[in-house]
Design an enzyme around this catalytic site. Structure first.
Site, PDB file in Angstrom:
ATOM      1  N   HIS A  65     -96.422  67.813 -26.016  1.00 11.65           N
ATOM      2  CA  HIS A  65     -97.659  67.937 -25.247  1.00 11.65           C
ATOM      3  C   HIS A  65     -97.460  67.581 -23.778  1.00 11.65           C
ATOM      4  O   HIS A  65     -98.377  67.749 -22.966  1.00 11.65           O
ATOM      5  CB  HIS A  65     -98.781  67.082 -25.872  1.00 11.65           C
ATOM      6  CG  HIS A  65     -98.700  65.622 -25.584  1.00 11.65           C
ATOM      7  ND1 HIS A  65     -98.100  64.719 -26.427  1.00 11.65           N
ATOM      8  CD2 HIS A  65     -99.158  64.890 -24.537  1.00 11.65           C
ATOM      9  CE1 HIS A  65     -98.199  63.500 -25.921  1.00 11.65           C
ATOM     10  NE2 HIS A  65     -98.834  63.576 -24.774  1.00 11.65           N
ATOM     11  N   ASP A 110     -94.665  66.887 -32.329  1.00 16.49           N
ATOM     12  CA  ASP A 110     -94.879  66.668 -30.892  1.00 16.49           C
ATOM     13  C   ASP A 110     -93.570  66.236 -30.232  1.00 16.49           C
ATOM     14  O   ASP A 110     -93.436  65.106 -29.741  1.00 16.49           O
ATOM     15  CB  ASP A 110     -95.977  65.620 -30.692  1.00 16.49           C
ATOM     16  CG  ASP A 110     -96.407  65.484 -29.245  1.00 16.49           C
ATOM     17  OD1 ASP A 110     -96.132  66.405 -28.454  1.00 16.49           O
ATOM     18  OD2 ASP A 110     -97.017  64.450 -28.906  1.00 16.49           O
ATOM     19  N   SER A 204     -96.911  58.946 -22.212  1.00 13.99           N
ATOM     20  CA  SER A 204     -96.550  59.973 -23.188  1.00 13.99           C
ATOM     21  C   SER A 204     -95.136  60.492 -22.954  1.00 13.99           C
ATOM     22  O   SER A 204     -94.717  60.702 -21.813  1.00 13.99           O
ATOM     23  CB  SER A 204     -97.525  61.152 -23.099  1.00 13.99           C
ATOM     24  OG  SER A 204     -98.723  60.867 -23.750  1.00 13.99           O
TER      25      SER A 204
END
EC number: 3.4.21.-
Length: 258
Positions: A65, A110, A204
């Protein structure tokens, strides 16, 4: 070096106006300048911001992502406002994903492997972090790091990356608090049960390091970050080592683990 300075200036802007969709370390302290040599910064001029991990001279591992148009990759950064002599900038040459349309597996896909447009030179502030040789154990104390927010309710990011220690829990704990997670998954569950410490916006894609091994990739957190009884989710790197090694060896059509 001029290009590095331009990109570093862009990074300063990104840290000031980072998008709310990124993740950051809450409740941590400034990282020692020598403990994040594998940590890279992924960003672009539109405000996207993520971390990543250098795993050899040509490849970076991050969260899927975190993919973004016009991605820039900076290595060897400690302070966004003070340039290290050995900072290096790279562009992505290729990106590899484990995409899934299956609701039971999309949680743990992910992951993004990035091949750089040219190899990185190891230096005082740049060195790869090897893939794990074994999976982590529940109860392990793990280290997180990144330029994510340090206060969940504010959009301010630190000048230097922050680090914190968190604990690895059984997957069932996260499954109980995150709606829709399957019974089995390639996800690690880690945090502090009382809250106040954890990954957040801007973190992230960054690493989860347990007992010196690169075990996880920051994937998702509670809203707000570091909420009590809601550990964050990390992609389990060990389960993808064969896929990663196959791509690095030249087999770019290798199938992802189910």
């Amino acid at each position: 070096m001029v290009l590095i300075r331009v990109l570093a200036n862009l990074l300063i802007i990104q840290l000031s106006y980072a998008q709310k969709s990124s993740e950051l370390v809450i409740g941590g302290d400034e990282c020692n300048i020598n403990e994040h040599r594998s940590l890279v910064v992924l960003f672009n001029s539109s405000g996207a911001l993520c971390g990543g991990t250098l795993i050899n001279q040509e490849y970076v591992l991050a969260a899927a992502h975190c993919d973004m148009p016009n991605m820039q990759i900076l290595l060897g950064v400690h302070s966004a406002s003070v340039l290290n002599d050995d900072e290096q900038a790279r562009d992505p040459e290729e990106k590899y994903f484990c995409l899934s349309s299956n609701n039971d597996t999309k949680w743990d896909k992910d992951i993004m492997l990035i091949r750089l447009n040219r190899p990185v030179n190891n230096s005082v502030h740049i060195a790869p972090l090897s893939l794990p040789s074994s999976p982590p154990s529940v109860g392990s104390v793990c280290r997180i790091m990144g330029w994510g927010k340090t206060i969940p309710t504010q959009e301010t990011h630190p000048d230097v990356p922050h680090c914190a220690n968190i604990k690895l829990f059984h997957y069932s704990l996260c499954r109980a608090v995150y709606v829709g997670m399957p019974a089995q998954s390639r996800i690690l569950c880690a945090g502090i049960l009382q809250g106040g410490i954890g990954s957040c916006q801007g973190d992230s894609g960054g690493p989860l390091i347990c007992n010196g091994q690169f075990q996880g990739i920051v994937s998702a957190t509670s809203k707000p970050c570091a909420h009590s009884l809601m550990p964050a989710l990390y992609i389990k790197v060990f389960d993808y080592t064969d896929w990663i090694k196959s791509i690095i060896a030249g087999n770019t059509t290798v199938t992802c683990p189910p």
